[in-house]
Design an enzyme around this catalytic site. Structure first.
Site, PDB file in Angstrom:
ATOM      1  N   LYS A  22       0.842  -1.213   0.000  1.00 56.63           N
ATOM      2  CA  LYS A  22       0.000   0.000   0.000  1.00 56.63           C
ATOM      3  C   LYS A  22       0.874   1.258   0.000  1.00 56.63           C
ATOM      4  CE  LYS A  22      -2.967   0.726   3.586  1.00 56.63           C
ATOM      5  NZ  LYS A  22      -2.875   2.085   4.169  1.00 56.63           N
ATOM      6  N   SER A  23       1.873   1.289   0.853  1.00 57.68           N
ATOM      7  CA  SER A  23       2.725   2.483   0.947  1.00 57.68           C
ATOM      8  C   SER A  23       3.430   2.746  -0.385  1.00 57.68           C
ATOM      9  CB  SER A  23       3.788   2.282   2.034  1.00 57.68           C
ATOM     10  OG  SER A  23       3.173   2.198   3.291  1.00 57.68           O
ATOM     11  N   ARG A  27       2.884   5.942  -3.255  1.00 56.99           N
ATOM     12  CA  ARG A  27       4.025   6.763  -3.671  1.00 56.99           C
ATOM     13  C   ARG A  27       4.260   6.660  -5.171  1.00 56.99           C
ATOM     14  NH1 ARG A  27       4.141   5.608   1.595  1.00 56.99           N
ATOM     15  NH2 ARG A  27       5.431   6.829   3.030  1.00 56.99           N
ATOM     16  N   SER A 169       7.473   8.958  12.083  1.00 57.27           N
ATOM     17  CA  SER A 169       6.329   8.753  11.199  1.00 57.27           C
ATOM     18  C   SER A 169       6.735   8.992   9.757  1.00 57.27           C
ATOM     19  CB  SER A 169       5.192   9.711  11.579  1.00 57.27           C
ATOM     20  OG  SER A 169       4.312   9.873  10.478  1.00 57.27           O
ATOM     21  N   GLN A 171       4.732   9.170   7.329  1.00 60.18           N
ATOM     22  CA  GLN A 171       3.792  10.103   6.685  1.00 60.18           C
ATOM     23  C   GLN A 171       4.262  11.536   6.902  1.00 60.18           C
ATOM     24  OE1 GLN A 171      -0.109   9.042   8.119  1.00 60.18           O
ATOM     25  NE2 GLN A 171      -0.137   7.154   6.929  1.00 60.18           N
ATOM     26  N   ASP A 319       1.979  -1.268  11.827  1.00 60.42           N
ATOM     27  CA  ASP A 319       0.675  -1.722  11.309  1.00 60.42           C
ATOM     28  C   ASP A 319       0.375  -3.181  11.641  1.00 60.42           C
ATOM     29  OD1 ASP A 319       0.237   0.783  10.311  1.00 60.42           O
ATOM     30  OD2 ASP A 319       0.912   0.309   8.287  1.00 60.42           O
ATOM     31  N   LYS A 346      -4.657   5.678  14.784  1.00 60.12           N
ATOM     32  CA  LYS A 346      -4.704   5.016  13.472  1.00 60.12           C
ATOM     33  C   LYS A 346      -6.158   4.979  12.999  1.00 60.12           C
ATOM     34  CE  LYS A 346      -0.329   4.236  12.892  1.00 60.12           C
ATOM     35  NZ  LYS A 346       0.372   4.984  11.850  1.00 60.12           N
ATOM     36  N   ARG A 350      -6.312   1.533  17.998  1.00 58.82           N
ATOM     37  CA  ARG A 350      -6.042   0.088  17.880  1.00 58.82           C
ATOM     38  C   ARG A 350      -5.709  -0.581  19.207  1.00 58.82           C
ATOM     39  NH1 ARG A 350      -3.097   0.103  11.939  1.00 58.82           N
ATOM     40  NH2 ARG A 350      -5.066   0.121  10.802  1.00 58.82           N
ATOM     41  N   ARG A 392      -7.349  -3.476   9.530  1.00 65.90           N
ATOM     42  CA  ARG A 392      -6.371  -4.390  10.142  1.00 65.90           C
ATOM     43  C   ARG A 392      -6.954  -5.094  11.368  1.00 65.90           C
ATOM     44  NH1 ARG A 392      -2.527  -3.596   6.569  1.00 65.90           N
ATOM     45  NH2 ARG A 392      -1.868  -1.486   6.073  1.00 65.90           N
TER      46      ARG A 392
HETATM   47  C1  S3P Z   1       2.456   4.785   6.259  1.00 66.45           C
HETATM   48  C2  S3P Z   1       3.073   5.104   7.437  1.00 66.45           C
HETATM   49  C3  S3P Z   1       2.593   4.660   8.751  1.00 66.45           C
HETATM   50  C4  S3P Z   1       1.617   3.493   8.628  1.00 66.45           C
HETATM   51  C5  S3P Z   1       0.590   3.742   7.562  1.00 66.45           C
HETATM   52  C6  S3P Z   1       1.275   3.915   6.208  1.00 66.45           C
HETATM   53  C7  S3P Z   1       3.024   5.300   4.990  1.00 66.45           C
HETATM   54  O1  S3P Z   1       1.947   5.744   9.396  1.00 66.45           O
HETATM   55  O2  S3P Z   1       0.977   3.287   9.865  1.00 66.45           O
HETATM   56  O3  S3P Z   1      -0.297   2.653   7.476  1.00 66.45           O
HETATM   57  O4  S3P Z   1       2.687   4.772   3.917  1.00 66.45           O
HETATM   58  O5  S3P Z   1       3.813   6.247   5.055  1.00 66.45           O
HETATM   59  P1  S3P Z   1       2.791   6.830  10.241  1.00 66.45           P
HETATM   60  O6  S3P Z   1       3.799   7.375   9.331  1.00 66.45           O
HETATM   61  O7  S3P Z   1       1.805   7.883  10.640  1.00 66.45           O
HETATM   62  O8  S3P Z   1       3.349   6.081  11.403  1.00 66.45           O
END
Ligand code: S3P
Length: 433
Positions: A22-23, A27, A169, A171, A319, A346, A350, A392
């Site tokens: 997914k990540s 991107r 993080s 993100q 995750d 999240k 969770r 999840r």
């Molecule tokens: C992600 C970063 C994580 C993860 C999320 C996806 C990403 O979050 O929990 O499911 O793709 O950059 P955080 O960066 O907020 O920890």
């Protein structure tokens, strides 16, 4: 509202692939859109979250065509995005809203970004504050000392900065690095622990110079990205459900092919090994700067042991904690999960949701402010449980159902589509009742 009924399984066997990471899929869409030329993506995750990213970039003037797990993007270059005619809608996707904000901050147009009811509860101050320091004009709905979507962004001229992030993080780090692409000078992010580095790897793969001196990452603004062919590996966060099932369901022997093995994501493998689980990594290779390989699981004949999970390991398995909680219910002793307060913000809280739902199945779990204490081993029993709208949590409870006595009903399971389309069918393929 959909629900899943799960009966206990006698074994899991076969060879499977899980959907794309997914990540990395998010991107690929974002960086492919602001690169020059064509980006072709294989193994794209056509789940709701990543499709929301695709829709946002269509709104921003991109021509994107997705057929199943193949995606082709005609990149517009750093300055080629157009003002959207309506608010960008990210659905349930925290990654989309946080990363896209970094890109939108440096445009020469304004926009608004919104999402579903759950996204409107996700804290945004963590990206707003650093982006404001870069000269961005961004605001959200202020509440209880934080800011929440919808976000309003006025495109601005950005200045580079060095940012010491209070949280690990990806993100946050990625939002700043992407804004850094639009800033004058060198932008640096320093994290308290190393979070997933897919943004840095993909930027490098597309030709940008990114300095990665863990846990410090720097990027020079104004660099051109080149469209590339990206092969997305299977998502280790999705594979995790089958990994735990393969260990816990007796007589199992399962091979999961082409799983992403980025060192910033493989905390769950370390945990399984430390607990004494039979997991073997095979045929590792590096494609598009992302490692991947096959994972073989064999059901454990000896008991797993409880361990302590905390510190720098947490960002590498953030995750996977709901499914690790399921695993820990079957380990001998007290599993301690700590330093994981992030779990509270999240898709659901969770710590609260997985603890309360597993308790309904007979697990012994004590909630802590920043984690959980899980006392094992406990025999699980079928129950009616709820996902709280969290994909999840839904899938973790389904795996718990495979080792529970009787039938488990998981309510509110539409959310599984956000990250793992076809989850139940794949489970049916490998499970023997
Ligand atoms: C992600 C970063 C994580 C993860 C999320 C996806 C990403 O979050 O929990 O499911 O793709 O950059 P955080 O960066 O907020 O920890």
């Amino acid at each position: 509202m959909a629900s899943l009924k799960i009966k206990s399984a006698s074994k899991l066997s076969g060879e499977i692939h899980v959907p794309g990471d997914k990540s990395i899929s998010h991107r690929a869409v974002m960086l492919g859109s602001i690169a020059e030329g064509e980006t072709r993506v294989e193994g794209f995750l056509a789940g709701e979250d990543c499709l929301a990213t695709v829709e946002c970039f269509k709104q921003l003037g991109l021509q994107l065509s997705a057929i199943g797990s193949r995606l082709s993007i005609q990149g517009k270059g750093l300055r080629g995005l157009k003002k959207p005619s309506k608010p960008l809608y990210v659905g349930n996707s925290g990654t989309t809203i946080r990363l896209i904000s970094g890109i939108m901050a440096g445009q020469n147009f304004d926009c608004e970004i919104s999402g579903d009811a759950s996204i409107q509860k996700r804290p945004m101050k963590r990206i707003i504050d650093p982006l404001l320091s870069m000269g961005a004009k961004i605001s959200g709905k202020k509440q209880k000392g934080n800011s929440f979507p919808p976000l309003k962004i006025k495109g601005s001229k950005l200045k580079a900065m060095e940012y010491r992030s209070p949280i690990a993080s990806a993100q946050v780090k990625s939002a700043i690095l992407l804004a850094g692409l639009y800033a004058d000078g060198t932008t640096t992010v320093i994290e308290p622990a190393h979070s997933r580095d897919h943004t840095e790897r993909m930027l490098s793969f597309m030709g940008a110079k990114v300095s990665m001196l863990k846990p410090e990452v720097s990027i020079i603004g104004g660099q051109t990205l080149q469209g590339r062919e990206i092969h997305v590996p299977g998502d280790i966060s999705s594979a995790a459900f089958f990994m735990v099932a393969g260990l816990l369901v007796p007589n199992s022997n399962l091979l999961i092919r082409n799983v992403g093995l980025n060192p910033t994501r493989i905390g769950i493998i370390e945990v399984i090994h430390r607990m004494g689980g039979n997991l073997e990594v095979q045929d590792e290779q590096l494609i598009a700067y992302e490692p991947r390989g096959n994972i073989r699981l064999t059901a454990n004949s000896s008991r797993l042991s409880a361990i302590e999970i905390g510190g720098e390991l947490i960002p590498r398995l953030i995750d996977e904690i709901p499914i690790i909680a399921v695993l820990a219910t079957q380990a001998e002793g007290t599993t301690v999960i700590k330093d994981a307060k992030e779990l509270r913000v999240k898709e659901s809280d969770r710590i609260a949701t997985i603890s309360s739902e597993l308790r309904k199945m007979g697990a012994k779990i004590e909630e802590q402010e920043d984690g959980m204490l899980i006392f094992g081993p406990t025999k699980l029993k079928g129950a009616i449980v709820d996902s709280h709208g969290d994909h999840r949590v839904a899938m973790s409870l389904a795996i718990a159902g495979l080792i529970a006595e009787g039938e488990t009903t998981i309510e509110n399971t539409d959310c599984i589509e956000t990250s793992f389309p076809g989850f139940k069918s794949l489970l049916d393929v490998v499970c023997t009742k």
